[in-house]
Design a protein around this motif. Structure first.
Motif, PDB file in Angstrom:
ATOM      1  N   UNK A  27       0.887  -1.236   0.169  1.00 28.13           N
ATOM      2  CA  UNK A  27       0.095  -0.010   0.026  1.00 28.13           C
ATOM      3  C   UNK A  27       1.441   1.182  -0.038  1.00 28.13           C
ATOM      4  N   UNK A  28       0.381   1.845  -0.624  1.00 32.88           N
ATOM      5  CA  UNK A  28       0.741   3.694  -1.179  1.00 32.88           C
ATOM      6  C   UNK A  28       1.451   4.344   0.729  1.00 32.88           C
ATOM      7  N   UNK A  63       9.624  -1.932  -0.189  1.00 32.13           N
ATOM      8  CA  UNK A  63       9.451  -0.790  -0.708  1.00 32.13           C
ATOM      9  C   UNK A  63       9.115  -1.904  -2.602  1.00 32.13           C
ATOM     10  N   UNK A  64       8.455  -1.786  -2.758  1.00 33.76           N
ATOM     11  CA  UNK A  64       8.428  -1.897  -4.470  1.00 33.76           C
ATOM     12  C   UNK A  64       7.791  -0.701  -5.257  1.00 33.76           C
ATOM     13  N   UNK A  65       7.629  -0.839  -6.520  1.00 31.40           N
ATOM     14  CA  UNK A  65       7.660   0.712  -7.283  1.00 31.40           C
ATOM     15  C   UNK A  65       5.514  -0.116  -8.271  1.00 31.40           C
ATOM     16  N   UNK A  69       4.558   4.466  -8.342  1.00 35.18           N
ATOM     17  CA  UNK A  69       4.185   4.386  -6.544  1.00 35.18           C
ATOM     18  C   UNK A  69       5.013   4.248  -6.075  1.00 35.18           C
ATOM     19  N   UNK A  70       6.055   4.691  -5.300  1.00 34.26           N
ATOM     20  CA  UNK A  70       6.215   3.710  -3.764  1.00 34.26           C
ATOM     21  C   UNK A  70       4.721   3.497  -3.313  1.00 34.26           C
ATOM     22  N   UNK A  91       2.461  -9.661  -4.163  1.00 34.28           N
ATOM     23  CA  UNK A  91       3.979  -9.628  -4.040  1.00 34.28           C
ATOM     24  C   UNK A  91       3.598 -11.345  -3.084  1.00 34.28           C
ATOM     25  N   UNK A  92       4.489 -11.415  -3.569  1.00 34.18           N
ATOM     26  CA  UNK A  92       4.432 -13.377  -3.063  1.00 34.18           C
ATOM     27  C   UNK A  92       5.854 -13.528  -2.487  1.00 34.18           C
TER      28      UNK A  92
END
Length: 130
Positions: A27-28, A63-65, A69-70, A91-92
């Motif tokens: 989540x952002x 953190x992912x994009x 958005x991060x 995400x797994x």
């Protein structure tokens, strides 16, 4: 969990952690802030960003994009890498050997089974963006 990671357990960090723990998808910061605001918590967006940053640095979050958005996700503490769906952001965590030919896998991007089949489940439609 926070103290075990070496960071002080402030009330704001605990609130942010509570929101993150309630989500399967990353989540952002804006979404975390909005959910806390909806609960009646008086916490600023800057404070949310600082809490996310400190928890990311401590290794509690990844953190992912996604969609430019991060987005943040609470992660397990055991060594692992991530399989990330490019479509829905699911995400797994994968905890098998993550070194191949001298490369250490961190994130592997692809398409999850639900998105591949065109039948996105409820978890995959949980909005990542604000």
């Amino acid at each position: 969990m926070l103290e075990a990671a070496g960071i002080r357990a402030t009330s704001q960090r605990l609130l942010v952690l509570d929101v993150l723990a309630a989500h399967r998808l990353p989540v952002s910061a804006q979404r975390v802030h909005a959910e806390l605001h909806d609960r009646g918590e008086n916490i600023g967006l800057t404070t949310v960003y600082r809490a996310l940053s400190s928890m990311t640095e401590a290794g509690l979050l990844h953190v992912f994009i996604h969609a430019g958005e991060a987005v943040y996700r609470l992660c397990g503490t055991a060594g692992h890498h991530h399989l990330v769906c490019r479509v829905c952001g699911l995400v797994a965590e994968r905890q098998e050997e993550n070194v191949v030919d001298g490369f250490r896998a961190e994130e592997v991007y692809g398409v999850c089974a639900a998105c591949e089949s065109g039948q996105r489940s409820a978890r995959a439609t949980d909005p990542i963006d604000t």
